[in-house]
Motif scaffolding. Structure first.
Motif, PDB file in Angstrom:
ATOM      1  N   SER A 323       6.371 -28.487  -6.715  1.00  0.00           N
ATOM      2  CA  SER A 323       6.442 -28.936  -8.106  1.00  0.00           C
ATOM      3  C   SER A 323       6.586 -27.774  -9.079  1.00  0.00           C
ATOM      4  O   SER A 323       7.312 -27.864 -10.068  1.00  0.00           O
ATOM      5  CB  SER A 323       5.195 -29.762  -8.453  1.00  0.00           C
ATOM      6  OG  SER A 323       4.020 -29.011  -8.197  1.00  0.00           O
ATOM      7  N   ASP A 324       5.901 -26.657  -8.806  1.00  0.00           N
ATOM      8  CA  ASP A 324       6.006 -25.480  -9.680  1.00  0.00           C
ATOM      9  C   ASP A 324       5.703 -24.229  -8.857  1.00  0.00           C
ATOM     10  O   ASP A 324       5.449 -24.314  -7.643  1.00  0.00           O
ATOM     11  CB  ASP A 324       5.085 -25.595 -10.895  1.00  0.00           C
ATOM     12  CG  ASP A 324       3.614 -25.789 -10.520  1.00  0.00           C
ATOM     13  OD1 ASP A 324       3.207 -25.329  -9.432  1.00  0.00           O
ATOM     14  OD2 ASP A 324       2.876 -26.392 -11.314  1.00  0.00           O
ATOM     15  N   ALA A 325       5.725 -23.062  -9.520  1.00  0.00           N
ATOM     16  CA  ALA A 325       5.545 -21.798  -8.800  1.00  0.00           C
ATOM     17  C   ALA A 325       4.161 -21.693  -8.173  1.00  0.00           C
ATOM     18  O   ALA A 325       4.001 -21.130  -7.080  1.00  0.00           O
ATOM     19  CB  ALA A 325       5.792 -20.622  -9.745  1.00  0.00           C
ATOM     20  N   TYR A 518       4.588 -12.342 -19.465  1.00  0.00           N
ATOM     21  CA  TYR A 518       4.676 -13.802 -19.567  1.00  0.00           C
ATOM     22  C   TYR A 518       3.818 -14.471 -18.487  1.00  0.00           C
ATOM     23  O   TYR A 518       3.236 -15.534 -18.709  1.00  0.00           O
ATOM     24  CB  TYR A 518       6.131 -14.259 -19.451  1.00  0.00           C
ATOM     25  CG  TYR A 518       6.907 -14.151 -20.746  1.00  0.00           C
ATOM     26  CD1 TYR A 518       6.455 -14.776 -21.903  1.00  0.00           C
ATOM     27  CD2 TYR A 518       8.098 -13.435 -20.807  1.00  0.00           C
ATOM     28  CE1 TYR A 518       7.173 -14.685 -23.092  1.00  0.00           C
ATOM     29  CE2 TYR A 518       8.821 -13.337 -21.995  1.00  0.00           C
ATOM     30  CZ  TYR A 518       8.343 -13.964 -23.130  1.00  0.00           C
ATOM     31  OH  TYR A 518       9.051 -13.876 -24.306  1.00  0.00           O
ATOM     32  N   GLU A 519       3.745 -13.852 -17.324  1.00  0.00           N
ATOM     33  CA  GLU A 519       2.861 -14.377 -16.277  1.00  0.00           C
ATOM     34  C   GLU A 519       1.401 -14.317 -16.728  1.00  0.00           C
ATOM     35  O   GLU A 519       0.617 -15.245 -16.497  1.00  0.00           O
ATOM     36  CB  GLU A 519       3.042 -13.583 -14.983  1.00  0.00           C
ATOM     37  CG  GLU A 519       4.285 -13.945 -14.198  1.00  0.00           C
ATOM     38  CD  GLU A 519       4.162 -15.319 -13.555  1.00  0.00           C
ATOM     39  OE1 GLU A 519       3.029 -15.784 -13.348  1.00  0.00           O
ATOM     40  OE2 GLU A 519       5.206 -15.930 -13.287  1.00  0.00           O
ATOM     41  N   ARG A 624       8.340 -20.889 -14.788  1.00  0.00           N
ATOM     42  CA  ARG A 624       8.268 -20.268 -16.109  1.00  0.00           C
ATOM     43  C   ARG A 624       9.366 -19.223 -16.270  1.00  0.00           C
ATOM     44  O   ARG A 624       9.534 -18.352 -15.432  1.00  0.00           O
ATOM     45  CB  ARG A 624       6.902 -19.607 -16.335  1.00  0.00           C
ATOM     46  CG  ARG A 624       5.790 -20.607 -16.546  1.00  0.00           C
ATOM     47  CD  ARG A 624       4.505 -19.939 -16.994  1.00  0.00           C
ATOM     48  NE  ARG A 624       3.453 -20.940 -17.146  1.00  0.00           N
ATOM     49  CZ  ARG A 624       3.259 -21.651 -18.249  1.00  0.00           C
ATOM     50  NH1 ARG A 624       4.045 -21.452 -19.299  1.00  0.00           N
ATOM     51  NH2 ARG A 624       2.297 -22.539 -18.305  1.00  0.00           N
ATOM     52  N   VAL A 625      10.102 -19.321 -17.374  1.00  0.00           N
ATOM     53  CA  VAL A 625      11.126 -18.342 -17.732  1.00  0.00           C
ATOM     54  C   VAL A 625      10.801 -17.868 -19.138  1.00  0.00           C
ATOM     55  O   VAL A 625      10.761 -18.677 -20.077  1.00  0.00           O
ATOM     56  CB  VAL A 625      12.540 -18.954 -17.685  1.00  0.00           C
ATOM     57  CG1 VAL A 625      13.580 -17.912 -18.075  1.00  0.00           C
ATOM     58  CG2 VAL A 625      12.830 -19.521 -16.298  1.00  0.00           C
ATOM     59  N   GLN A 630      10.446 -24.354 -17.430  1.00  0.00           N
ATOM     60  CA  GLN A 630      11.803 -24.895 -17.438  1.00  0.00           C
ATOM     61  C   GLN A 630      12.106 -25.553 -16.104  1.00  0.00           C
ATOM     62  O   GLN A 630      11.688 -25.065 -15.044  1.00  0.00           O
ATOM     63  CB  GLN A 630      12.826 -23.784 -17.708  1.00  0.00           C
ATOM     64  CG  GLN A 630      12.712 -23.147 -19.076  1.00  0.00           C
ATOM     65  CD  GLN A 630      13.798 -22.112 -19.314  1.00  0.00           C
ATOM     66  OE1 GLN A 630      14.734 -21.975 -18.525  1.00  0.00           O
ATOM     67  NE2 GLN A 630      13.673 -21.362 -20.398  1.00  0.00           N
ATOM     68  N   SER A 631      12.838 -26.659 -16.174  1.00  0.00           N
ATOM     69  CA  SER A 631      13.314 -27.284 -14.935  1.00  0.00           C
ATOM     70  C   SER A 631      14.332 -26.370 -14.283  1.00  0.00           C
ATOM     71  O   SER A 631      15.109 -25.697 -14.967  1.00  0.00           O
ATOM     72  CB  SER A 631      13.952 -28.642 -15.247  1.00  0.00           C
ATOM     73  OG  SER A 631      12.994 -29.526 -15.789  1.00  0.00           O
TER      74      SER A 631
END
Length: 658
Positions: A323-325, A518-519, A624-625, A630-631
């Motif tokens: 689903s995500d990172a 950003y992380e 995350r970008v 973001q998809s």
């Protein structure tokens, strides 16, 4: 003699003329090279007439050990080393012909950049610390590095640059003048940088005595990893005028275009060295047939491949969609926990396209208690930009925290420019003076930064100290939410805007630093969503850093996390490749450039062929970008691999649908 297959045997038994060998991953390139050298020695060739060139000292040592195992002491005298080592030996032995020093100094990267700064200053340019400005030495470094890898010295560049408008953003006149001045400074100090070792030695080979001497030791020249050769290195190789040259490599593993390497050099070699024999070694002894089939399918749209294997089908290549990172990283950690029941951790590797993908992986492994080691970059909490942010956080909670203040001053101000002020600079000498005064007067370091304190700093340092005391420190409010604090503190100190400006200008180092921040921002947002404040966020950071330290401790066995480029030449039983998404693999920059796009495909090919038994690809539906969720779009390479992949499950879809 080791048992060779017919393809390998034909290369080892090669008789007349030059030869180019295209060898698949796991095809035994080192074995072929060492057996070829051993055969020459057994046939009576003087070992001193044989030169083997590799791209790393480690590879040269491996070849030397293997040849000695085959031939014993009779192998003494064979020259084995890198292009740069060969260049240095030529300069030391024959440089006097061009008035060069017998014992030249070799500049490392820091030394070279220092001379670049000096060259700019000598031309009246005020050197900037801000990497996004043209006065920063990195622009001059880009000019010089690319020119030298293309075989040009300063004079050749000054003749060529105006014609082609070639300057990497620097004004042509400044680029040429700075290059010439940099070269003058090097020669004035009897110093050479790494690229000089290639260019200068190639020039020396124009002298008949030098060429004659080298033609004796390089009568039989063998070059490993030929696909990584630059124009300058190729020119040095040709200048040796060897009786027989055999090059071996794999065009499909050419992934260093940014360093001047190109797979087209294979085609040129045959034309430049006619008559030339061509050999293909297509048997991969490393990977299972499932992995080989998928790897062939990846390259088939752009290249005819015929890589074959000798093992069984093995475990199917798998694809997992998360689903995500964070879910991707958790799945990978769970996979490793299960597989570690039957295999030691050193047989596992996670290979990433870029270092900014590692934080969720590091966190998931640390939380699962899985030891790991990182190759090709610093761990997340040891990155400079993260340490700067953590230092400012600690100062917000405790202004008397001296180690944090020292780090904020020593590293934070190196990159930052504060809006509305002249350049801030408080160097090591001034900082040591302030620390000494604080110790003598038994005061906190912060207090001696005050404009009222008689520290007698030079004006520029005094200005920086005053800004820290009156603006920088008071502005670190501990009332903000964690995410607001990260943004606010790094913006106040000029660090965030400096990185944004540099990244917008194409500075890849700055972009990497920004992605890491950003992380950190995402971690802060996640923490505050759970009701946490700045103080508890600091506690979470301390806990994660401790977990990371434990996970990277002295464990006898550890999972490898590596960038794909740093993993080239290595292999593991199980390889996991996360981030199979457009903009990640292939990278965003490659999507706009056909040549880079082709190289990205080869990057994935290299990663896949590091695996011996199992290969797992993963992707996230959301990532995350620049701090925003973001998809994602599946990597286009998955279309080519689709028929050869087994999907693990659809848990990500279930999670998204709730």
């Amino acid at each position: 003699m080791s048992k060779l297959n017919p393809e390998q045997q034909r290369v080892v038994e090669h008789q007349l003329g030059h030869a180019v060998v295209s060898a698949a991953p796991g095809g035994g390139k080192t074995t072929i090279l060492t057996e070829r050298i051993a055969k020459l020695i057994r046939e009576g060739v003087n070992p001193s007439a044989i030169t083997a060139i590799t791209f790393t000292n480690k590879a040269a040592k491996e070849i030397r050990l293997r040849v000695h195992a085959l031939c014993g002491d009779s192998s003494e005298g064979v020259t084995m080393g890198t292009f740069h080592a060969l260049g240095l030996s030529i300069i030391k032995a024959h440089g006097v012909l061009d008035g060069l020093p017998a014992k030249p100094s070799i500049l490392d990267t820091d030394d070279s950049r220092a001379l670049m700064r000096q060259a700019l200053r000598n031309l009246g340019v005020e050197v900037s610390k801000k990497s996004a400005t043209l006065e920063h030495p990195k622009f001059l470094a880009a000019v010089i590095d690319e020119a030298k890898r293309g075989g040009m010295n300063a004079k050749m560049f000054s003749d060529t640059a105006p014609k082609f408008g070639y300057s990497h953003g620097l004004p042509i006149q400044l680029a040429t003048a700075a290059f010439l001045e940099y070269e003058r400074l090097c020669r004035a100090q009897n110093a050479f940088d790494f690229d000089d070792l290639i260019l200068v030695s190639t020039k020396l080979l124009r002298h008949d005595p030098v060429r004659e001497a080298l033609s004796q030791s390089g009568q039989y020249l063998l070059v490993d990893e030929f696909q990584d050769t630059s124009e300058a290195q190729y020119a040095l190789m040709r200048a040796v005028h060897s009786e027989q040259v055999i090059v071996i490599g794999d065009p499909l593993q050419s992934i260093y275009g940014w360093r001047g390497a190109t797979p087209a050099i294979f085609e040129r070699f045959a034309g430049d060295h006619a008559p030339c024999s061509s050999y293909t070694v297509g048997i991969n002894y490393r990977s299972s047939l499932s992995i080989l089939t998928a790897s062939n399918a990846l390259m088939l749209p752009v290249e005819r491949v015929g890589m074959t294997g000798v093992g069984d089908l093995g475990t199917p290549v798998r694809l997992h969609t998360a689903s995500d990172a964070d879910a991707e990283a958790k799945f990978i950690a769970e996979e490793l926990q299960f597989k570690a029941l039957t295999k030691p951790l050193e047989q596992f590797a996670i290979l990433v396209r870029s270092a900014n993908l590692t934080r969720p992986l590091e966190r998931a492994l640390a939380q699962a208690g899985i030891a790991y080691k990182l190759i090709g970059g610093a761990t997340f909490w040891k990155r400079i930009e993260i340490r700067v942010a953590v230092a400012l956080l600690r100062l917000a909670l405790n202004p008397l925290h001296q180690p944090a203040l020292e780090y904020a001053i020593g590293e934070g101000l190196k990159f930052a420019f504060v809006e509305g002020t002249s350049k801030l600079s408080l160097g090591d000498t001034s900082l040591e003076k302030l620390k000494s005064l604080a110790h003598t007067d038994n005061l906190p370091l912060l207090e001696v930064l005050s404009p009222e304190y008689p520290h007698e700093l030079l004006p520029r340092a005094a200005h920086a100290a005053a800004w820290i005391y009156t603006v920088g420190m008071p502005g670190l409010s501990d009332k903000d939410s964690p995410s607001a604090f990260v943004r606010h503190a790094l913006t106040l100190w000029g660090y965030w805007p400096a990185l944004e400006a540099a990244a917008k200008d194409g500075d890849l180092e700055a972009l990497g630093r920004l992605e890491a921040l950003y992380e950190l921002l995402a971690l802060a947002q996640s923490h505050e969503q759970g009701g946490g404040d700045l103080e508890t966020f600091a506690e979470v950071i301390t806990l994660e850093r401790s977990q990371q330290a434990l996970a990277q401790g002295e464990a006898a066995s550890a999972v490898t996390i590596s960038t794909i480029h740093a993993a080239k030449g290595l292999e593991w039983d199980v390889v996991i490749i996360p981030g199979l998404e457009q903009g990640v693999l292939p990278s965003g920059g490659a999507l706009r450039d056909d040549t880079a796009h082709l190289e990205e495909r080869r990057v994935l090919f290299v990663a896949m062929t590091r695996a011996r038994e199992e290969l797992l690809l993963t992707r996230a539906l959301v990532r995350r970008v620049h701090g925003e969720l973001q998809s994602t779009t599946p990597s286009q390479y998955l279309e080519d691999l689709h028929a050869h992949l087994v999907s693990v499950d659809m848990s990500a879809m279930v999670a998204l649908m709730g």
